[in-house]
Design an enzyme around this catalytic site. Structure first.
Site, PDB file in Angstrom:
ATOM      1  N   SER A  65       0.814  -0.938  -0.230  1.00 18.14           N
ATOM      2  CA  SER A  65       0.402  -0.142  -0.034  1.00 18.14           C
ATOM      3  C   SER A  65       1.245   1.499   0.031  1.00 18.14           C
ATOM      4  O   SER A  65       2.466   1.207   0.199  1.00 18.14           O
ATOM      5  CB  SER A  65      -1.080  -0.662   1.407  1.00 18.14           C
ATOM      6  N   CYS A  66       0.445   2.268   0.284  1.00 16.04           N
ATOM      7  CA  CYS A  66       1.032   3.745   0.402  1.00 16.04           C
ATOM      8  C   CYS A  66       1.810   4.225   1.400  1.00 16.04           C
ATOM      9  O   CYS A  66       2.824   4.868   1.729  1.00 16.04           O
ATOM     10  CB  CYS A  66       0.388   4.339  -0.748  1.00 16.04           C
ATOM     11  N   ILE A  67       1.422   2.781   2.316  1.00 16.92           N
ATOM     12  CA  ILE A  67       2.432   3.658   4.113  1.00 16.92           C
ATOM     13  C   ILE A  67       2.178   2.333   4.545  1.00 16.92           C
ATOM     14  O   ILE A  67       2.165   1.431   4.472  1.00 16.92           O
ATOM     15  CB  ILE A  67       1.045   3.845   4.405  1.00 16.92           C
ATOM     16  N   PHE A 106       4.406  11.654  -0.451  1.00 17.05           N
ATOM     17  CA  PHE A 106       5.405  10.442  -0.570  1.00 17.05           C
ATOM     18  C   PHE A 106       4.509  10.681  -2.247  1.00 17.05           C
ATOM     19  O   PHE A 106       4.377  11.609  -3.017  1.00 17.05           O
ATOM     20  CB  PHE A 106       4.758   9.792  -0.778  1.00 17.05           C
ATOM     21  N   PRO A 110       6.451   7.035   2.762  1.00 19.60           N
ATOM     22  CA  PRO A 110       5.882   7.980   3.933  1.00 19.60           C
ATOM     23  C   PRO A 110       7.579   8.325   4.703  1.00 19.60           C
ATOM     24  O   PRO A 110       7.524   7.080   5.196  1.00 19.60           O
ATOM     25  CB  PRO A 110       4.652   7.376   4.274  1.00 19.60           C
TER      26      PRO A 110
END
Lengths: 102, 418
Positions: free
Chosen positions: A100-102, B347, B353
């Site tokens: 995922s993005c995180i 990001f 991030p």
């Protein structure tokens, strides 16, 4: 970071995924598979080549879509790469871990 | 006169209409935008509606209020795109010819992709919150719910706003605490990935949050079906998770019209150059927002940054100049963590991030990858920014389309070449 797989230096991330899918070849794949406890057969390579092709074309991968690909069904995918087939097969195929993005 | 046609008037399409109507010569170009629905939803609000933080009227506006007067708005459904002959056919048979096409048809949930998901328990004990209807029905359910096993579940990636399920879990923890029934609720977070946090830095900095909040993680769960009778979800390798209340994020797919037009991948997302936003197959077709297959997050902030790059590239394309490869995958998202706090993450394609200050290095006032109250006020204030700045095509001061490295605690460059 650098790791040595199949007697060759390659760049990997903290979880052992190749950073550059172009550093991949069959020997590297066999080396990573060994760490995952898998001995690769031609059938494994058919799946790995499909995953690499999808990655190159920018298609997001999921277990359900791999199962619909016509290359391998979900049951066989689990049999070839037991427990978490997509993340294992991705690592062996030299492509990024599904994330995922995180 | 030449025709520029925009399909979809959600966040991305509306922003493009506002940008281009100011920057293109309307003496030689007609701009037309097509969307079948009269309401424009503020989709981040779907996260708050179930918990009674927002009311229904807080999450939508009349679509025409945000479209410029010098753009033609056609409120009709689209039947098919014919990119070989530069035409779009509407559901009533109207043919719209174009010289330039922008596809902004977004993504939507497709619960029908998983056996039993839209079965007898749908909107009884199985809910989505990615639609207005689902979010509102879930609110009504939660108002009367006495507790039990709440399972928050992701079917497969990619999904719109990938942090939303996590935010839902955090807000649910807070909501049940405030209602005085937290001890009667078990919260499970079920994901096909190997954890709730999948990026190394976020994982090491934030892993503790889930344990602190008593949220149970079930990783590596690839759903095969929803068993409505026994109220459980079942994975392909026969793992089971029982639920009293299932909050699921179904498969996300591009619009049906993309499939019908033969322009999409397996998930109906349109193959698109990830830096120029030109379609991979047709040079006079550009794609923006959730409709693309680019490996950026599907989020409003991404559409906003893309809109700035795409506006430039449309103008360059018209002038016959080479396109700029300016889109870097930049995303900027608030992450609600409950109890009046939030995090901020910033990001792009190659930088994950990380902690830091935003937008000013050393100052903030927002904190990256760390909870604080300022971030939470930022998230709530963002609704005003969305309607009054983003949708009207204004930039946010000090926040650029490309991600900035200043203010970020970057240890070393870790680039993935794919």
């Amino acid at each position: 970071m650098e790791a040595v797989i199949a007697n060759r230096p390659v760049e990997v991330n903290e979880q052992g995924y190749l950073l550059d899918m172009n550093q991949w070849d069959k020997e590297i794949a066999r080396g990573i598979a060994l760490e995952e406890g898998i001995e690769l057969t031609d059938r494994h390579f058919e799946v790995l080549n499909y995953l690499r092709k999808e990655q190159e074309s920018g298609t997001a991968l999921s277990i359900r879509r791999v199962g619909k690909s016509g290359v391998v069904d979900i049951k066989e995918f689990y049999a070839l790469f037991p427990e978490g087939p997509l993340k294992k097969a991705s690592r062996i195929a030299g492509i990024p871990k599904p994330a995922s993005c995180i | 006169m030449k025709n520029l046609l925009i399909l979809g008037a959600g966040s991305a399409g509306t922003m493009m209409a506002n940008h281009l109507s100011k920057k293109m010569s309307l003496k030689s170009w007609n701009i037309t935008i097509v969307d079948q629905f009269d309401k424009h939803y503020y989709q981040p609000g779907f996260l708050f509606l179930p918990f009674d933080v927002y009311k229904e009227q807080d999450v939508y506006r009349e679509r025409t209020d945000y479209l410029p007067d010098n753009v033609n708005y056609v409120q009709k459904a689209i039947d098919i795109i014919k990119p070989e002959i530069n035409q779009v056919v509407l559901a009533d048979g109207t043919i719209l010819k174009y010289d330039l096409l922008i596809i902004a048809t977004g993504s939507q949930i497709a619960p029908g992709e998983v056996e039993g998901m839209q079965g007898s328990e749908w909107y009884k004990s199985v809910f989505d919150f990615y639609t207005f209807e689902g979010s509102r029905n879930l609110r009504d359910k939660l108002r009367g719910w006495k507790g039990g096993d709440m399972v928050i579940h992701i079917t497969e990636m990619p999904i719109k706003c990938p942090v939303a399920p996590l935010e839902f879990a955090f807000l649910a923890d807070w909501y049940f605490h405030e209602k005085g029934i937290r001890d009667k609720v078990n919260i499970y977070y079920v994901t096909p990935l190997d954890g709730a946090f999948t990026k190394p830095v976020a994982s090491s900095k934030l892993g503790h949050l889930l344990e602190e909040k008593g949220i149970n993680i079930v990783p590596d769960f690839a759903i095969a079906k929803v068993d409505n009778e026994n109220k459980k979800i079942v994975s392909w390798d026969d793992k089971e998770v029982a639920f009293d209340l299932l909050v699921t994020i179904p498969t996300n797919m591009g619009d049906d019209v993309i499939a019908k037009s033969g322009m999409g991948d397996d998930l109906n997302f349109v193959p698109t150059n990830k830096h120029t936003l030109q379609s991979s197959n047709f040079e006079n077709v550009f794609v923006i927002g959730d409709a693309t297959n680019v490996p950026a997050s599907k989020a409003g902030s991404v559409a906003h940054f893309q809109a700035e790059v795409l506006t430039d590239n449309i103008l360059r394309y018209i002038e016959g100049e080479p396109l700029k490869e300016d889109f870097d995958g930049h995303a900027n998202c608030f992450v609600e963590t409950g109890y009046g706090k939030a995090m901020l993450i910033d990001f792009n394609y190659t930088t994950q991030p990380v902690p830091g200050n935003f937008p000013f290095a050393g100052v903030g006032p927002m904190k990256l990858l760390k909870e604080n109250k300022v971030n939470h006020w930022g998230k709530l204030g963002f609704r005003w920014v969305y309607w009054n700045m983003l949708m009207k095509g204004y930039s946010i001061p000090f926040i650029t389309a490309q991600m900035q490295k200043a203010g970020k605690e970057l240890e070393e460059e870790k680039l993935e070449t794919v």
